[in-house]
Design an enzyme around this catalytic site. Structure first.
Site, PDB file in Angstrom:
ATOM      1  N   GLU A   1     -68.432  52.032  10.343  1.00 58.78           N
ATOM      2  CA  GLU A   1     -67.054  51.619  10.038  1.00 58.78           C
ATOM      3  C   GLU A   1     -66.075  52.188  11.054  1.00 58.78           C
ATOM      4  O   GLU A   1     -65.149  51.503  11.493  1.00 58.78           O
ATOM      5  CB  GLU A   1     -66.646  52.077   8.626  1.00 58.78           C
ATOM      6  CG  GLU A   1     -67.460  51.455   7.499  1.00 58.78           C
ATOM      7  CD  GLU A   1     -67.158  49.983   7.248  1.00 58.78           C
ATOM      8  OE1 GLU A   1     -66.270  49.426   7.895  1.00 58.78           O
ATOM      9  OE2 GLU A   1     -67.843  49.390   6.384  1.00 58.78           O
TER      10      GLU A   1
ATOM     11  N   ARG B   1     -63.961  49.610  13.331  1.00 62.66           N
ATOM     12  CA  ARG B   1     -62.517  49.557  13.049  1.00 62.66           C
ATOM     13  C   ARG B   1     -61.710  50.384  14.038  1.00 62.66           C
ATOM     14  O   ARG B   1     -60.706  49.922  14.560  1.00 62.66           O
ATOM     15  CB  ARG B   1     -62.227  50.045  11.630  1.00 62.66           C
ATOM     16  CG  ARG B   1     -62.940  49.222  10.572  1.00 62.66           C
ATOM     17  CD  ARG B   1     -62.467  49.579   9.180  1.00 62.66           C
ATOM     18  NE  ARG B   1     -63.438  49.156   8.182  1.00 62.66           N
ATOM     19  CZ  ARG B   1     -63.129  48.736   6.965  1.00 62.66           C
ATOM     20  NH1 ARG B   1     -61.885  48.682   6.583  1.00 62.66           N
ATOM     21  NH2 ARG B   1     -64.071  48.377   6.118  1.00 62.66           N
TER      22      ARG B   1
END
Ligand code: DMJ
Length: 676
Positions: free
Chosen positions: A301, A305
């Site tokens: 993640e 991101r």
């Protein structure tokens, strides 16, 4: 020579030290009067000597003794010339003339005091402070500090002993990496500049059609609503609770406020022309984004991101800060690769570098979609820094996967990073597997179609998926099922809907010129996913849907009926729109935008809904960062011209962060800084 008679014996009995006859009578506990007298004489002679030495020796030698206590032992001579350049750091000459560079903040304060601007004479009168008293206080302060440091070191040692071998190993590795990194920085060798790839279409895309322009403006207004509310109520937090009007986070971001929404949203703000908001986000990153935190984050993640978001922001804006932050973060992720196989852990502590896997993952496995979704960002990191470490990490994963047996040509979702063996045989193109396939294709595209190995792996995988997982329902809907426990589960997740776009994107360059076939397959998936939206009360798709007898593209279990502002269906509409210009994709995208506006918009932002089959929606009160990074970006692009971020120049990472195509055939992945 022993002097038994003079030993100061108390009433305690001392056991004999040898087996021979006792040297003196142990039963006697007191001294004779004559013995006491001799002892007293010796003691008084000793005291007189000491006093004499203090009073009769010359002054300088007294100071020398005092200095030895502070100056020569603890504060060796300060080379102020060099130290001055770096406050708090001095060159220190030890007694043996070895020179040590040490931090002497406290000690330099002592020096400053001693050479105080207030002359001692004045000081006496005014403050009534004696210099010796000050020395003693400083001495005491130093002693306390040494004591405290000692206790701290003891505590740390105790903590270390509690840790597992792996944890200790990871910490050592992190330290080593840090030292290597510091050495590199010190070397300060200028790296050859890399040519910045052709940055085509970073703004514009204004549609000529006034109706389309209005729709695009509406999407921009939605973005502003999401951003402004996050700015007001959740600033710096990872995400926003739009109803409670406060910050929100989940375990994927660890325990720190890392401003996930800011980093994820930057490039969307940029391409929408929301420049003030972009600058606001940039300022926050410059001032607050810090990765030296004791926080355990998801490697996947954080990569898609944060690193993806920062790199995209860097390429779009040219602001160095984004590149610097991306590299700082990437360094913090590297210890996650310290496993027996080089397959990274799912999570890593940014401070200690200790990694581990999710407790729920089959037998301590790492997840295919997580360790298989690092390639794009890591290649860019190597390209921009000239440091091959990132490139090597992801290529190592690829090589390892190539060597493994694949049941039916499929990649199982779980792989044990200790043994290098597959965990449970579960294959999906949705959650746990999805972006691994996406990144094989995108590795090829991002390399300007020169990474043939990646393309081959993608083609092999897609053929196996089509053969074993892609099915047609009785009602004629094409879906992608999941291979679980030896049979096909006729269930498709919202996440798997991205595959419509992937098939379309990979059509060009496919084997045996099956481009038409894959474009058609992509269109079928888009249709099925649209049906999953259309068959609900809110016209928003469920988390997953079944194909079971009469049930088609509908969620059955309550726990699968939610919609959390996910992008995958809209993503697929956009790719299909770019490749076909079939107006149905804009129409479907607009339907979804209206449904989001109607059911997910609240005065404090946008929220997911718990049941898409209920006409009175209950909100989950979370505005996901990917709503700003992906859902709104893909909608905006859907109503923009193709000249905005054209697909032959840009490849979108799995979080919709655009990264430029690297013409790697002519580049050796070595270079820094970038030349814009
Ligand atoms: C996003 O974070 C990424 O697209 C990821 O690959 C999986 N899905 C979420 C949003 O649904």
């Amino acid at each position: 020579m022993t002097t038994p008679a003079l030993l100061p014996l108390s009433g305690r009995r001392i056991p004999p030290l040898n087996l021979g006859p006792p040297a003196f009578p142990h039963h006697r506990a007191t001294l004779r009067l004559s013995e006491k007298f001799i002892l007293l004489l010796i003691l008084s002679a000793f005291i007189t000597l000491c006093f004499g030495a203090f009073f009769f020796l010359p002054d300088s030698s007294k100071h020398k003794r005092f200095d030895l206590g502070l100056e020569d032992v603890l504060i060796p001579h300060v080379d102020a010339g060099k130290g001055a350049k770096n406050p708090g750091v001095f060159l220190i000459h030890g007694p043996d003339e070895h020179r040590h560079r040490v931090e002497v903040n406290i000690l330099s304060r002592v020096h400053a005091d001693m050479k105080s601007e207030i002359p001692w004479s004045q000081g006496f009168g005014r403050n009534n402070i004696q210099p010796v008293q000050i020395h003693r206080e400083e001495e005491e302060r130093l002693r306390n500090k040494i004591r405290a440091d000692h206790e701290k070191a003891l505590e740390e040692a105790k903590e270390k002993l509690k840790k597992s071998r792996e944890e200790i190993h990871a910490e050592i590795q992190t330290e080593k990496n840090k030292i290597v990194q510091e050495m590199k920085t010190k070397e300060n060798k200028p790296l050859p500049p890399v040519p910045i790839p052709n940055l085509v279409g970073i703004n514009g895309g204004d549609p000529e059609d006034i109706e389309i322009r209005k729709k695009r403006d509406k999407i921009k207004e939605m973005m502003k609503h999401a951003w402004d509310n996050y700015r007001t109520y959740g600033w710096g937090h990872n995400e926003l609770r739009p109803i409670a009007r406060k910050g929100h986070s989940t375990n994927i971001f660890g325990s720190s406020q890392m401003g996930a929404t800011i980093v994820d949203a930057l490039d969307t703000l940029y391409i929408m022309g929301l420049h003030d908001e972009f600058l606001d986000g940039q300022k926050w990153i410059e001032d607050n984004l810090d990765f030296s935190v004791n926080s355990e984050v998801s490697v996947f993640e954080v990569n898609i991101r944060f690193i993806g978001g920062l790199l995209a922001a860097y390429y779009l804006s040219g602001e160095e800060i984004f590149k610097i932050k991306a590299v700082q973060l990437a360094e913090k992720l590297l210890p996650a690769f310290n496993t027996p196989t080089g397959i990274p852990w799912a999570m890593v502590n940014l401070k200690s570098g200790v990694g581990r896997n999710w407790g729920w993952a089959s037998a301590g496995s790492s997840i295919l979609a997580e360790f298989g979704t690092l390639h794009m960002e890591f290649v860019h990191l190597s390209y921009l820094t000239g440091d091959l470490v990132y490139y090597k990490k992801v290529m190592h994963i690829r090589k390892l996967l190539q060597k493994m047996d694949r049941p039916n040509g499929l990649y199982p979702n779980y792989l044990n990073p200790r043994t290098g063996r597959w965990g449970q045989y579960h294959t999906s193109v949705g959650g746990l597997g999805d972006s691994f396939y996406e990144y094989l294709l995108k590795a090829w595209l991002m390399s300007d179609k020169t990474d043939h190995e990646a393309r081959r792996m993608y083609d092999d995988a897609i053929e196996a998926i089509e053969k074993h997982l892609v099915k047609k329902s009785r009602g004629g809907l094409v879906f992608i099922g999941e291979w679980k426990n030896g049979h096909l589960e006729k269930k498709m997740g919202h996440l798997a809907c991205f595959a419509g776009g992937m098939f379309a994107l990979g059509a060009d360059g496919s084997r045996k010129d099956k481009a038409g076939h894959y474009l058609e397959l992509g269109a079928e998936i888009a249709r099925t996913c649209h049906e999953s939206y259309d068959r609900t009360a809110l016209k928003l798709g469920p988390e997953s849907f079944k194909f079971d007898g009469a049930v088609e593209a509908v969620a059955v279990r309550q726990a699968e009926k939610y919609y959390i502002l996910r992008p995958e269906v809209i993503e697929t509409y956009w790719y299909l729109w770019r490749f076909t210009h079939d107006p149905r994709y804009r129409q479907w995208g607009w339907e979804a935008a209206l449904a989001i506006e109607k059911y997910c918009r609240v005065s404090g932002g946008f929220s997911g809904v718990k049941d898409v089959y209920s006409s009175t929606p209950t909100h989950d009160d979370v505005q996901q960062s990917f709503f700003l990074a992906e859902t709104l970006k893909y909608l905006y692009l859907l109503f923009s011209g193709d000249d905005l971020l054209p697909l032959d120049h840009w490849v979108f990472n799995t979080e919709a962060h655009p990264l430029p195509v690297l013409h790697l055939a002519n580049t050796t992945l070595s270079g820094n800084p970038a030349v814009r």
